[in-house]
Design a protein around this motif. Structure first.
Motif, PDB file in Angstrom:
ATOM      1  N   GLU A  23     -12.614 123.902  34.332  1.00 26.63           N
ATOM      2  CA  GLU A  23     -12.072 122.919  33.401  1.00 26.63           C
ATOM      3  C   GLU A  23     -10.653 122.523  33.784  1.00 26.63           C
ATOM      4  N   ASP A  24      -9.888 123.467  34.302  1.00 27.61           N
ATOM      5  CA  ASP A  24      -8.551 123.132  34.795  1.00 27.61           C
ATOM      6  C   ASP A  24      -8.638 122.219  36.017  1.00 27.61           C
ATOM      7  N   CYS A  25      -9.642 122.432  36.861  1.00 30.73           N
ATOM      8  CA  CYS A  25      -9.858 121.540  38.004  1.00 30.73           C
ATOM      9  C   CYS A  25     -10.221 120.141  37.520  1.00 30.73           C
ATOM     10  N   ARG A  26     -11.016 120.069  36.450  1.00 31.74           N
ATOM     11  CA  ARG A  26     -11.355 118.776  35.870  1.00 31.74           C
ATOM     12  C   ARG A  26     -10.088 118.040  35.443  1.00 31.74           C
ATOM     13  N   PHE A  27      -9.197 118.738  34.778  1.00 29.28           N
ATOM     14  CA  PHE A  27      -7.951 118.125  34.339  1.00 29.28           C
ATOM     15  C   PHE A  27      -7.129 117.642  35.532  1.00 29.28           C
ATOM     16  N   ALA A  28      -7.016 118.476  36.570  1.00 31.48           N
ATOM     17  CA  ALA A  28      -6.222 118.111  37.744  1.00 31.48           C
ATOM     18  C   ALA A  28      -6.780 116.881  38.435  1.00 31.48           C
ATOM     19  N   CYS A  29      -8.104 116.721  38.436  1.00 28.35           N
ATOM     20  CA  CYS A  29      -8.722 115.544  39.047  1.00 28.35           C
ATOM     21  C   CYS A  29      -8.284 114.255  38.353  1.00 28.35           C
ATOM     22  N   GLY A  30      -8.028 114.341  37.061  1.00 27.33           N
ATOM     23  CA  GLY A  30      -7.684 113.149  36.309  1.00 27.33           C
ATOM     24  C   GLY A  30      -6.285 112.642  36.539  1.00 27.33           C
ATOM     25  N   THR A  31      -5.475 113.387  37.277  1.00 28.61           N
ATOM     26  CA  THR A  31      -4.088 112.969  37.489  1.00 28.61           C
ATOM     27  C   THR A  31      -3.936 111.964  38.620  1.00 28.61           C
ATOM     28  N   GLY A  32      -4.966 111.760  39.435  1.00 30.33           N
ATOM     29  CA  GLY A  32      -5.001 110.594  40.294  1.00 30.33           C
ATOM     30  C   GLY A  32      -4.737 110.736  41.766  1.00 30.33           C
ATOM     31  N   THR A  33      -3.956 111.735  42.199  1.00 31.17           N
ATOM     32  CA  THR A  33      -3.646 111.879  43.618  1.00 31.17           C
ATOM     33  C   THR A  33      -3.698 113.345  44.007  1.00 31.17           C
ATOM     34  N   VAL A  34      -3.788 113.590  45.316  1.00 33.88           N
ATOM     35  CA  VAL A  34      -3.752 114.952  45.826  1.00 33.88           C
ATOM     36  C   VAL A  34      -2.465 115.648  45.397  1.00 33.88           C
ATOM     37  N   GLU A  35      -1.347 114.963  45.532  1.00 27.12           N
ATOM     38  CA  GLU A  35      -0.061 115.554  45.163  1.00 27.12           C
ATOM     39  C   GLU A  35      -0.021 115.925  43.683  1.00 27.12           C
ATOM     40  N   ASN A  36      -0.440 115.013  42.825  1.00 27.46           N
ATOM     41  CA  ASN A  36      -0.398 115.290  41.387  1.00 27.46           C
ATOM     42  C   ASN A  36      -1.360 116.402  40.993  1.00 27.46           C
ATOM     43  N   ALA A  37      -2.518 116.433  41.621  1.00 27.36           N
ATOM     44  CA  ALA A  37      -3.487 117.482  41.313  1.00 27.36           C
ATOM     45  C   ALA A  37      -2.932 118.855  41.647  1.00 27.36           C
ATOM     46  N   LEU A  38      -2.337 118.987  42.825  1.00 25.11           N
ATOM     47  CA  LEU A  38      -1.772 120.271  43.218  1.00 25.11           C
ATOM     48  C   LEU A  38      -0.592 120.648  42.326  1.00 25.11           C
ATOM     49  N   THR A  39       0.209 119.657  41.959  1.00 30.62           N
ATOM     50  CA  THR A  39       1.332 119.916  41.064  1.00 30.62           C
ATOM     51  C   THR A  39       0.850 120.484  39.734  1.00 30.62           C
ATOM     52  N   ASP A  40      -0.250 119.948  39.222  1.00 26.52           N
ATOM     53  CA  ASP A  40      -0.802 120.464  37.968  1.00 26.52           C
ATOM     54  C   ASP A  40      -1.235 121.919  38.109  1.00 26.52           C
ATOM     55  N   LEU A  41      -1.923 122.237  39.192  1.00 31.08           N
ATOM     56  CA  LEU A  41      -2.384 123.607  39.381  1.00 31.08           C
ATOM     57  C   LEU A  41      -1.213 124.563  39.585  1.00 31.08           C
ATOM     58  N   GLU A  42      -0.131 124.080  40.182  1.00 28.24           N
ATOM     59  CA  GLU A  42       1.045 124.930  40.398  1.00 28.24           C
ATOM     60  C   GLU A  42       1.746 125.296  39.091  1.00 28.24           C
ATOM     61  N   ARG A  43       1.432 124.592  38.016  1.00 30.77           N
ATOM     62  CA  ARG A  43       2.026 124.896  36.717  1.00 30.77           C
ATOM     63  C   ARG A  43       1.203 125.911  35.919  1.00 30.77           C
ATOM     64  N   ILE A  44      -0.036 126.144  36.338  1.00 37.45           N
ATOM     65  CA  ILE A  44      -0.957 126.964  35.551  1.00 37.45           C
ATOM     66  C   ILE A  44      -0.968 128.385  36.099  1.00 37.45           C
ATOM     67  N   GLU A  45      -0.626 129.322  35.249  1.00 39.86           N
ATOM     68  CA  GLU A  45      -0.399 130.707  35.670  1.00 39.86           C
ATOM     69  C   GLU A  45      -1.613 131.344  36.333  1.00 39.86           C
ATOM     70  N   LYS A  46      -2.811 130.972  35.924  1.00 36.39           N
ATOM     71  CA  LYS A  46      -4.005 131.659  36.410  1.00 36.39           C
ATOM     72  C   LYS A  46      -4.330 131.342  37.874  1.00 36.39           C
ATOM     73  N   PHE A  47      -3.711 130.299  38.443  1.00 38.47           N
ATOM     74  CA  PHE A  47      -3.963 129.950  39.837  1.00 38.47           C
ATOM     75  C   PHE A  47      -2.918 130.584  40.751  1.00 38.47           C
ATOM     76  N   ASN A  48      -3.335 130.875  41.968  1.00 41.50           N
ATOM     77  CA  ASN A  48      -2.449 131.516  42.942  1.00 41.50           C
ATOM     78  C   ASN A  48      -1.663 130.457  43.713  1.00 41.50           C
ATOM     79  N   CYS A  49      -0.726 129.827  43.007  1.00 40.75           N
ATOM     80  CA  CYS A  49       0.146 128.825  43.626  1.00 40.75           C
ATOM     81  C   CYS A  49       1.288 128.535  42.658  1.00 40.75           C
ATOM     82  N   GLY A  50       2.455 128.184  43.203  1.00 42.73           N
ATOM     83  CA  GLY A  50       3.579 127.896  42.325  1.00 42.73           C
ATOM     84  C   GLY A  50       3.826 129.037  41.366  1.00 42.73           C
ATOM     85  N   PHE A  51       3.986 128.727  40.076  1.00 44.32           N
ATOM     86  CA  PHE A  51       4.119 129.762  39.054  1.00 44.32           C
ATOM     87  C   PHE A  51       2.781 130.470  38.893  1.00 44.32           C
ATOM     88  N   GLY A  52       2.759 131.749  39.140  1.00 44.98           N
ATOM     89  CA  GLY A  52       1.503 132.495  39.139  1.00 44.98           C
ATOM     90  C   GLY A  52       1.131 133.011  40.514  1.00 44.98           C
TER      91      GLY A  52
END
Length: 331
Positions: A23-52
């Protein structure tokens, strides 16, 4: 996002099923670009990137990220970076920067450590203290595996995003990762290596009667970085796909590559978008492949609808060689 921009996101190789990741991947897809999608995942603690991001053996965060575009095979990556909220943005900026070209200097593909952090500050990317990137979950994971250093890891891995513009046939791909838990300080994973973590390429082919067809691939990987680097994973798969003139199923091309190139016992996964175009006809295929228990993903299609994929794999039930799952979907 226009309906000519197809984007797909995955949440990294996982050892356990967790529906919230898809479901978090679904949300990231809606942000429109590769950069924005990765930025969204980097904010979510449960993923191994950025914060987390996972902690190193020295209990520090060292992030890495990469970005690639089919335009001129532009590439940028950062590694061992500890004071930037969104390393994926820094990687993309590095790929497209004209600073070196304007001064007739060699344009670096990868910046690491203090050099990457200075570049981020110089270009006004949001920075933080290293402690601000350490999450509670990362601390708990560190403590758990510190006492199990000889046991298999069951944590999350590198996340990725890919896209293809069906009008221009240009493609982009990117990854973001905290690396494997308890990694040695200074270790760089596959995300930073040209051809291993990402690949985006567009190729034209001469057809009879002076006609031209096109094929574009965008691919990103996740898993054991050292094994992916040795296999030249993403570029190796992409090259075989782009070189194919016999109409071999793309899933079979990937299966053969994995069989030939991946080390026994290594964990791997990835997603790919492949577009074929001739005159006004266009075919678009999405593939998800891995040998981990679970790989969550989502794709935003040409009708702007988002499809979620909860790809699971049980090695004990698999009879193929290599033991992996490869799923293909026509978009």
């Amino acid at each position: 996002m226009s309906n000519c921009e197809i984007i797909a996101v995955h949440g990294g190789a996982c050892a356990k099923f967790d529906a919230s990741l898809a479901e978090d991947c679904r949300f990231a897809c809606g942000t429109g670009t590769v950069e924005n999608a990765l930025t969204d995942l980097e904010r979510i603690e449960k993923f191994n990137c950025g914060f987390g991001s996972h902690l190193t053996i020295d209990q520090e965060v060292e992030c890495e990220a990469s970005y690639m575009s089919s335009k001129n095979l532009s590439f940028g990556a950062v590694g061992a970076i500890s004071n930037v909220f969104h390393p994926s943005r820094v990687a993309r900026h590095l790929a497209h920067s004209n600073w070196w070209k304007q001064r007739r200097l060699l344009h670096p593909l990868i910046l690491v450590g203090r050099g990457a952090e200075k570049y981020a500050v110089k270009n006004d990317f949001p920075t933080c203290t290293p402690e601000e990137l350490v999450s509670k979950a990362a601390k708990e994971s560190f403590e758990k595996y510190l006492h199990r250093m000889l046991h298999p890891y069951d944590t999350h891995d590198t996340v990725g995003a890919i896209s293809i513009n069906t009008n221009t046939m240009n493609s982009e791909s990117g990854t973001s990762s905290g690396g494997i838990v308890l990694k040695h300080s200074g270790r760089l994973g596959h995300s930073c290596v040209y051809g291993s973590g990402t690949w985006s390429e567009r190729r034209q082919y001469e057809e009879p009667f002076d006609q031209v067809s096109e094929r574009t691939i965008s691919i990103c990987s996740t898993g054991h970085g050292e094994s992916l680097v040795k296999a030249d994973f993403c570029r190796g798969i992409a090259t075989r796909v782009l070189d194919d003139e016999e109409g071999i199923m793309y899933s079979e091309i990937i299966r053969e590559f994995i069989h030939e190139k991946m080390e026994h016992g290594s964990r791997y996964g990835g997603i790919a978008l492949i577009a074929d175009k001739f005159k006004d006809r266009m075919s678009l295929e999405f593939l998800i492949f891995h040998n981990c228990r679970y790989l969550p993903a989502a794709v935003r299609c040409r009708d702007n609808q988002i499809r979620v994929f909860e790809s699971q794999f049980d090695p004990d039930q698999c009879t193929t060689d290599p033991k992996c799952v490869i799923e293909s979907f026509i978009m």
